[in-house]
Structure formats: C-alpha cells, structure tokens
Design a protein around this motif. Structure first.
Motif, PDB file in Angstrom:
ATOM      1  N   LYS A  12      42.212  48.127  -4.450  1.00  0.00           N
ATOM      2  CA  LYS A  12      43.359  47.139  -4.021  1.00  0.00           C
ATOM      3  C   LYS A  12      43.799  47.605  -2.832  1.00  0.00           C
ATOM      4  N   THR A  13      43.772  48.904  -2.452  1.00  0.00           N
ATOM      5  CA  THR A  13      44.560  49.480  -1.246  1.00  0.00           C
ATOM      6  C   THR A  13      43.474  49.606  -0.104  1.00  0.00           C
ATOM      7  N   ASP A  14      44.466  49.641   1.110  1.00  0.00           N
ATOM      8  CA  ASP A  14      43.869  49.836   2.165  1.00  0.00           C
ATOM      9  C   ASP A  14      44.426  51.117   3.157  1.00  0.00           C
ATOM     10  N   ASN A  15      45.369  51.584   2.271  1.00  0.00           N
ATOM     11  CA  ASN A  15      45.984  52.879   2.792  1.00  0.00           C
ATOM     12  C   ASN A  15      45.001  53.967   2.765  1.00  0.00           C
ATOM     13  N   ILE A  16      44.957  54.721   3.812  1.00  0.00           N
ATOM     14  CA  ILE A  16      44.036  55.915   3.777  1.00  0.00           C
ATOM     15  C   ILE A  16      44.811  56.932   2.844  1.00  0.00           C
ATOM     16  N   LYS A  17      45.925  57.107   2.930  1.00  0.00           N
ATOM     17  CA  LYS A  17      46.661  58.222   2.193  1.00  0.00           C
ATOM     18  C   LYS A  17      46.448  57.762   0.741  1.00  0.00           C
ATOM     19  N   THR A  18      46.785  56.719   0.400  1.00  0.00           N
ATOM     20  CA  THR A  18      46.310  56.328  -1.034  1.00  0.00           C
ATOM     21  C   THR A  18      45.077  56.563  -1.678  1.00  0.00           C
ATOM     22  N   SER A  19      44.084  56.213  -0.756  1.00  0.00           N
ATOM     23  CA  SER A  19      42.722  56.355  -1.226  1.00  0.00           C
ATOM     24  C   SER A  19      42.345  57.824  -1.509  1.00  0.00           C
ATOM     25  N   HIS A  20      42.892  58.592  -0.450  1.00  0.00           N
ATOM     26  CA  HIS A  20      42.722  60.317  -0.708  1.00  0.00           C
ATOM     27  C   HIS A  20      43.367  60.651  -2.132  1.00  0.00           C
ATOM     28  N   LEU A  21      44.450  59.937  -2.473  1.00  0.00           N
ATOM     29  CA  LEU A  21      45.271  60.354  -3.733  1.00  0.00           C
ATOM     30  C   LEU A  21      44.442  59.870  -5.037  1.00  0.00           C
ATOM     31  N   VAL A  22      43.978  58.670  -4.597  1.00  0.00           N
ATOM     32  CA  VAL A  22      43.112  58.019  -5.793  1.00  0.00           C
ATOM     33  C   VAL A  22      41.769  59.072  -6.058  1.00  0.00           C
ATOM     34  N   VAL A  23      41.152  59.513  -4.976  1.00  0.00           N
ATOM     35  CA  VAL A  23      40.211  60.393  -4.932  1.00  0.00           C
ATOM     36  C   VAL A  23      40.498  61.717  -5.876  1.00  0.00           C
ATOM     37  N   ASN A  24      41.638  62.262  -5.595  1.00  0.00           N
ATOM     38  CA  ASN A  24      42.321  63.416  -6.232  1.00  0.00           C
ATOM     39  C   ASN A  24      42.570  63.316  -7.664  1.00  0.00           C
ATOM     40  N   ILE A  25      43.149  61.954  -8.060  1.00  0.00           N
ATOM     41  CA  ILE A  25      43.413  61.557  -9.482  1.00  0.00           C
ATOM     42  C   ILE A  25      42.047  61.542  -9.972  1.00  0.00           C
ATOM     43  N   LYS A  26      41.157  60.890  -9.751  1.00  0.00           N
ATOM     44  CA  LYS A  26      39.735  60.447 -10.230  1.00  0.00           C
ATOM     45  C   LYS A  26      39.006  62.027 -10.409  1.00  0.00           C
ATOM     46  N   THR A  27      39.162  62.903  -9.500  1.00  0.00           N
ATOM     47  CA  THR A  27      38.829  64.330  -9.986  1.00  0.00           C
ATOM     48  C   THR A  27      39.338  64.808 -10.993  1.00  0.00           C
ATOM     49  N   GLU A  28      40.562  65.015 -11.234  1.00  0.00           N
ATOM     50  CA  GLU A  28      41.290  65.628 -12.177  1.00  0.00           C
ATOM     51  C   GLU A  28      40.792  64.800 -13.605  1.00  0.00           C
ATOM     52  N   ILE A  29      40.864  63.620 -13.455  1.00  0.00           N
ATOM     53  CA  ILE A  29      40.445  62.831 -14.836  1.00  0.00           C
ATOM     54  C   ILE A  29      39.103  63.443 -15.231  1.00  0.00           C
ATOM     55  N   GLU A  30      38.143  63.475 -14.487  1.00  0.00           N
ATOM     56  CA  GLU A  30      36.609  64.141 -14.407  1.00  0.00           C
ATOM     57  C   GLU A  30      36.887  65.267 -15.148  1.00  0.00           C
ATOM     58  N   LYS A  31      37.751  66.167 -14.709  1.00  0.00           N
ATOM     59  CA  LYS A  31      37.742  67.575 -15.304  1.00  0.00           C
ATOM     60  C   LYS A  31      38.654  67.650 -16.791  1.00  0.00           C
ATOM     61  N   ILE A  32      39.384  66.716 -17.026  1.00  0.00           N
ATOM     62  CA  ILE A  32      39.849  66.785 -18.307  1.00  0.00           C
ATOM     63  C   ILE A  32      38.997  66.099 -19.181  1.00  0.00           C
ATOM     64  N   ARG A  33      38.031  65.038 -18.658  1.00  0.00           N
ATOM     65  CA  ARG A  33      37.206  64.437 -19.497  1.00  0.00           C
ATOM     66  C   ARG A  33      36.071  65.601 -20.167  1.00  0.00           C
ATOM     67  N   GLU A  34      35.783  66.628 -19.153  1.00  0.00           N
ATOM     68  CA  GLU A  34      34.913  67.605 -19.673  1.00  0.00           C
ATOM     69  C   GLU A  34      35.531  68.404 -20.534  1.00  0.00           C
ATOM     70  N   GLN A  35      36.860  68.678 -20.497  1.00  0.00           N
ATOM     71  CA  GLN A  35      37.638  69.472 -21.596  1.00  0.00           C
ATOM     72  C   GLN A  35      37.736  68.740 -22.874  1.00  0.00           C
ATOM     73  N   VAL A  36      37.748  67.563 -22.709  1.00  0.00           N
ATOM     74  CA  VAL A  36      38.014  66.698 -24.085  1.00  0.00           C
ATOM     75  C   VAL A  36      36.907  66.526 -24.954  1.00  0.00           C
ATOM     76  N   GLN A  37      35.473  66.732 -24.133  1.00  0.00           N
ATOM     77  CA  GLN A  37      34.272  66.578 -24.980  1.00  0.00           C
ATOM     78  C   GLN A  37      34.241  67.760 -25.795  1.00  0.00           C
ATOM     79  N   ASN A  38      35.261  68.910 -25.917  1.00  0.00           N
ATOM     80  CA  ASN A  38      34.985  69.989 -26.826  1.00  0.00           C
ATOM     81  C   ASN A  38      36.472  69.951 -27.621  1.00  0.00           C
ATOM     82  N   ILE A  39      37.014  68.970 -27.740  1.00  0.00           N
ATOM     83  CA  ILE A  39      38.052  68.868 -28.526  1.00  0.00           C
ATOM     84  C   ILE A  39      37.619  67.941 -29.831  1.00  0.00           C
ATOM     85  N   LEU A  40      38.320  68.640 -30.795  1.00  0.00           N
ATOM     86  CA  LEU A  40      37.880  67.918 -32.358  1.00  0.00           C
ATOM     87  C   LEU A  40      38.489  66.566 -32.341  1.00  0.00           C
TER      88      LEU A  40
END
Length: 295
Positions: free
Chosen positions: A267-295
């Motif tokens: 939805k965004t056309d703002n460059i700064k927002t797009s960069h922040l979205v990429v940062n958040i998606k990167t952190e989500i992926e790192k969390i997902r890798e950790q969650v795979q090892n959680i009971l």
C-alpha cells in the motif's frame, strides 16, 4: 517460559548386579518420533520406557540408547544345553539317510544353532528394575532441563527482535500520518494549478471529495498496523504464559505477521516505509527460524 526441542540427557546408575547407562537426545521435528536401542534384557520393560518418553517429551525427534554391564560374575556364566545338543544330533542322524544332504555336523555348526549355549543372564534373575526406571527418568529430566535452558536463550533472542519490529512499526505509523497530510496537500496544489490553467473546468466538490476518500482508503494502513500490533502482543503473551507446545501457535502468528506487513508494503509509496517493511520482514524470518525449534 519457552522450551526448545533440542536437548541431551545422560544418567548412569549401578547396583551389585548391573551397571545401566542411558543416553537420550532430541532435535526439532514437526511430530514426536522415537528411535531407540534397548537391549533384549529389558525387552519386557520396553513399552513402559517408550510410554514414559512420549509422555514427558511431547514433540521432536528422540534418540534413546540404553546399555548395560553385568557386574555379578554369576550372571556372566554360559553353559552347554546338553538336551538341545542331543536333539540336534538325533535330527542330523535321521536326515543322514536322505541322499543329497551333507551328513557332517561339525562342532562349529552345532554351536551356531539356537539355544545350544545358554546364559544365566535371564532378566528375572537380575535386580535391575528400580535402577532402570530411575536412570531413564533422570536422563529424561536432564534433557528437559537443557530444553528449558535452550528455550530461555531463544526467548531472549525473540523478544529482542520483537522490540526491533515494534520500533520500526512505530516509525511507520509516524511516516504514515505525515504522508497522508502530504498527499492531501499535493492534491490541493494540483487541483489549484489545474483551475488556474483552465477556467472552463467546473469542479464538483462532492465528486472530488469522494475520489480523495477512495484514494486515501486504498493507501490507509492503520488497520494492518493495529492487527500487527495485536499479533505481536499475543506472541509476547505466548512466550511468558501458557503451557508447553507453544511452537505451533507461534508459527501461526508469524504467518499473520507476514500477511499484515506484506499488505503494508503493497500500500505504501513512501521509500522510508518500504525500507522499514523490509527490515521487519527480515526480523520476522529470523524469528521464524528460531520458532521451528520451539516445542
């Protein structure tokens, strides 16, 4: 508190008859899978041992190895079963009258036949039940203790990354509020410029307002931000509250994280927002890798 699926436990206990060593380890898996090496001596206890493992460890790929050493020399004696030897010899003598059959029965062949050699290591003669049960239980408890330690480390890492996500999300909210005002201001400038250049254009205020509202709704990300913040709060509650087997619920919430942040990015056309979205998606992926090892 989180519990990892990774762990290792070992316990060795002995009495006057026997020394029993139990090693058990686990790694992450979608389901509970138990691979084991249990000596024949403990065959009648196998179901109880595996039942205990399944009850306490719940999920993961479990590798169980039990070994023993007999300490009482009376249990290490072997004897020739003369009754069996006589039976085999009688059968061999009866078969010798048949053509095309080897008539020789060597000592080596005789000793290789079942039950010719008997051992005094019958499970009923050895006092092992109590220490077998204790060694298995203690090894499992050691593994669970390590699972909690690993889970605590995972929890710290995940919460650190969630803080980064919330910080970036707060910046997106600020940029979004400022962007909406800028969009409205730019619209007014363009409309004014259009009127200044062409006096024949008749402005329909209602239609103009309707078009602006439709455009702003398409670009509005407040609903997605609210839902993402709610998912993050639920995720944090899942870390600190509730029972075991949190991994599957956390994996589901992460899918919702991605759904909302992807919508924000589209939805965004703002460059700064797009960069922040990429940062958040990167952190989500790192969390997902950790969650795979959680009971």
């Amino acid at each position: 508190m989180l519990m990892s699926m990774t762990g290792f436990g070992k316990r060795e206990i002995e009495n006057s008859d026997i020394n029993i060593s139990v090693e058990i380890k686990s790694i992450n898996s979608r389901y509970l899978e138990v691979n084991h090496k249990i000596p024949r001596l403990f065959s009648e206890d196998e179901d109880a041992i595996l039942g205990l493992v399944r009850k306490k460890l719940l999920r993961g790929k479990i590798i169980l190895n039990i070994s023993y050493t007999l300490l009482n020399d009376n249990f290490n004696q072997i004897k020739l079963n003369k009754t069996k030897v006589d039976e085999y010899i009688n059968i061999a003598t009866a078969l010798s009258s048949i053509d095309n059959i080897d008539k020789k029965l060597s000592v080596e062949k005789l000793l290789s036949l079942p039950d010719v050699i008997s051992s005094s290591t019958a499970s009923s003669n050895i006092a092992y039940k109590r220490i077998l049960s204790k060694s298995v239980n203690d090894a499992i408890d050691d593994l669970i203790k390590m699972r909690f330690q690993e889970g605590n480390n995972l929890s710290k890492d995940i919460q650190f990354r969630l803080k980064k996500i919330k910080k970036d999300l707060a910046l997106i909210v600020k940029i979004s509020e400022r962007t909406q005002k800028e969009i409205l201001k730019n619209y007014r400038k363009k409309i004014k410029l259009l009127f200044d250049n062409n006096d024949k254009i008749i402005l329909d205020d209602n239609r103009l307002l309707q078009e602006i509202v439709i455009f702003m709704e398409k670009k509005d990300i407040h609903e997605e931000i609210t839902r993402l913040q709610s998912h993050i709060d639920l995720f944090l509650d899942c870390i600190v509250k509730g029972k075991n087997e949190k991994g599957k619920r956390m994996a589901f919430l992460l899918q919702e994280f991605l759904r909302e942040i992807n919508t924000i990015g589209s939805k965004t056309d703002n460059i700064k927002t797009s960069h922040l979205v990429v940062n958040i998606k990167t952190e989500i992926e790192k969390i997902r890798e950790q969650v795979q090892n959680i009971l």
